[in-house]
Motif scaffolding. Structure first.
Motif, PDB file in Angstrom:
ATOM      1  N   THR A  59      21.070  96.427 -43.239  1.00  0.00           N
ATOM      2  CA  THR A  59      22.107  96.507 -42.223  1.00  0.00           C
ATOM      3  C   THR A  59      22.355  95.144 -41.602  1.00  0.00           C
ATOM      4  O   THR A  59      21.459  94.551 -40.987  1.00  0.00           O
ATOM      5  N   PHE A  60      23.541  94.616 -41.807  1.00  0.00           N
ATOM      6  CA  PHE A  60      24.017  93.357 -41.230  1.00  0.00           C
ATOM      7  C   PHE A  60      23.187  92.154 -41.672  1.00  0.00           C
ATOM      8  O   PHE A  60      22.942  91.216 -40.903  1.00  0.00           O
ATOM      9  N   ALA A  78      28.289  95.476 -48.453  1.00  0.00           N
ATOM     10  CA  ALA A  78      28.750  94.425 -47.550  1.00  0.00           C
ATOM     11  C   ALA A  78      28.539  93.057 -48.192  1.00  0.00           C
ATOM     12  O   ALA A  78      27.498  92.797 -48.809  1.00  0.00           O
ATOM     13  N   THR A 101      24.605  86.784 -43.012  1.00  0.00           N
ATOM     14  CA  THR A 101      25.437  87.768 -42.313  1.00  0.00           C
ATOM     15  C   THR A 101      26.634  88.129 -43.184  1.00  0.00           C
ATOM     16  O   THR A 101      27.306  87.244 -43.707  1.00  0.00           O
ATOM     17  N   THR A 104      32.271  90.742 -44.535  1.00  0.00           N
ATOM     18  CA  THR A 104      32.889  92.022 -44.173  1.00  0.00           C
ATOM     19  C   THR A 104      31.893  93.128 -44.483  1.00  0.00           C
ATOM     20  O   THR A 104      30.990  92.969 -45.304  1.00  0.00           O
ATOM     21  N   LEU A 106      29.066  96.302 -43.350  1.00  0.00           N
ATOM     22  CA  LEU A 106      27.856  96.394 -42.539  1.00  0.00           C
ATOM     23  C   LEU A 106      26.583  96.566 -43.364  1.00  0.00           C
ATOM     24  O   LEU A 106      25.554  95.980 -43.035  1.00  0.00           O
ATOM     25  N   ARG A 107      26.668  97.350 -44.454  1.00  0.00           N
ATOM     26  CA  ARG A 107      25.461  97.710 -45.204  1.00  0.00           C
ATOM     27  C   ARG A 107      25.520  97.158 -46.620  1.00  0.00           C
ATOM     28  O   ARG A 107      26.481  97.373 -47.348  1.00  0.00           O
ATOM     29  N   SER A 199      28.976  99.872 -30.443  1.00  0.00           N
ATOM     30  CA  SER A 199      27.724  99.225 -30.851  1.00  0.00           C
ATOM     31  C   SER A 199      26.564 100.207 -30.867  1.00  0.00           C
ATOM     32  O   SER A 199      25.479  99.870 -31.358  1.00  0.00           O
ATOM     33  N   GLN A 268      30.637 101.505 -43.806  1.00  0.00           N
ATOM     34  CA  GLN A 268      30.704 100.045 -43.742  1.00  0.00           C
ATOM     35  C   GLN A 268      31.369  99.534 -42.463  1.00  0.00           C
ATOM     36  O   GLN A 268      31.540  98.323 -42.291  1.00  0.00           O
ATOM     37  N   ARG A 270      31.868  98.153 -38.836  1.00  0.00           N
ATOM     38  CA  ARG A 270      31.060  97.340 -37.939  1.00  0.00           C
ATOM     39  C   ARG A 270      31.458  97.589 -36.483  1.00  0.00           C
ATOM     40  O   ARG A 270      32.602  97.954 -36.200  1.00  0.00           O
ATOM     41  N   GLN A 273      35.118  97.153 -34.854  1.00  0.00           N
ATOM     42  CA  GLN A 273      36.171  97.382 -35.830  1.00  0.00           C
ATOM     43  C   GLN A 273      37.003  98.595 -35.418  1.00  0.00           C
ATOM     44  O   GLN A 273      36.548  99.458 -34.665  1.00  0.00           O
TER      45      GLN A 273
END
Length: 282
Positions: A59-60, A78, A101, A104, A106-107, A199, A268, A270, A273
């Protein structure tokens, strides 16, 4: 030769995931498994693994690991810079794999040829964050061994896969079993406004920020079964879209379901978004 790697850094969250524990909801056991199933399946295909082989779900970004032997791997999902994406590659003994990072999404999914050889729990190697079933989240210093090769390599150099969207995502939503608990204005609000991903989202669900939905009736339900893709509306009036580690029962009304084909894209999303729901009738 023992094929393994040592985890040097995990990033915000790295877990072991496979195809999950389907068909056990009557026993109070959720499916869990990879959030983005399409990316998970592609990663395994690229290295010739069994379809249910266990992989890392990162994740991220932020994952760092060092190989004890030459390892064949593939990275999907991602898009992290500095690593090969959607293609098989070799990590040589002593080399470090580092995920930055994501640009685009997240995972990110990291599959190694042979799959991760961790002990299954109730038929799956997946980490379920809600129930606590499966292996603990990956920690710095963990040494993870790989299993035996399943079959031949597929002979694919690169899979032509689009990156996860980094802007507004629009997905289809079908009316759910408790649509009648909301006014017509409430349904129109759901399917016309642009929500912001909170978040506070995680593998259990995507929490959304926006205008609360207008209800047609008060009170709460007796707990009833919950499914992947359910849009549950708690007292705040703001939707929660259930992902892989969702509860198997719940007492808040489900106004709709996100179409199955769109759920991997939702995995995906974030924080910050935008997400919109497009009404469908069937």
């Amino acid at each position: 030769m023992n094929r393994s790697f040592e985890v040097l850094q995990t990033g915000p969250l790295t877990t072991v995931q496979d195809s999950g524990r389907p068909g056990q909801a009557a026993l109070g056991i959720g499916r869990s498994g990879a959030c983005d199933r399409t990316s998970y399946q592609l990663a395994n295909r690229l290295v010739g693994n069994h379809p249910d082989a266990a992989v890392l779900e990162v994740t991220f970004g932020g994952l760092q690991l060092v190989a004890s032997a030459d390892l064949v791997y593939a990275i999907t999902g991602a898009t992290c810079s500095g690593v090969p994406l959607n293609a098989p590659a070799v990590l040589r003994a002593g080399e470090v794999l580092q995920l930055g990072t994501p640009r685009t999404g997240l995972r990110t999914y990291v599959a190694f040829r042979g799959g991760l050889d961790v002990d299954p729990v109730l038929g799956s190697r997946s980490t379920d964050l809600l129930s606590g079933l499966g292996p603990a989240p990956v920690a710095t210093g963990d040494v993870l061994a790989l299993g035996k090769d399943h079959g031949p390599m597929p002979g694919v150099d690169l899979a032509p896969v689009a990156d996860p969207t980094g802007g507004l995502l629009t997905v289809d939503v079908l009316p759910g079993p408790r649509r009648d608990w909301f006014t017509d204005n409430g349904w129109r609000s759901l399917t016309s406004q642009s929500y912001t991903v909170s978040s506070n989202s995680n593998r259990i669900g995507v929490r959304l920020e926006g205008e609360p939905l207008e209800r047609a009736r008060d009170g709460e339900l007796t707990s009833e079964g919950m499914n992947l893709g359910a849009l549950q509306i708690p007292p705040s009036g703001l939707p929660v879209l259930f992902l892989a580690d969702h509860p198997v029962t719940g007492g808040y009304p489900v106004i709709g379901y996100v179409a199955g084909a769109d759920l991997d894209a939702c995995a995906q999303l974030r924080p910050g978004q935008s997400l919109r729901f497009r009404a469908q009738t069937r």
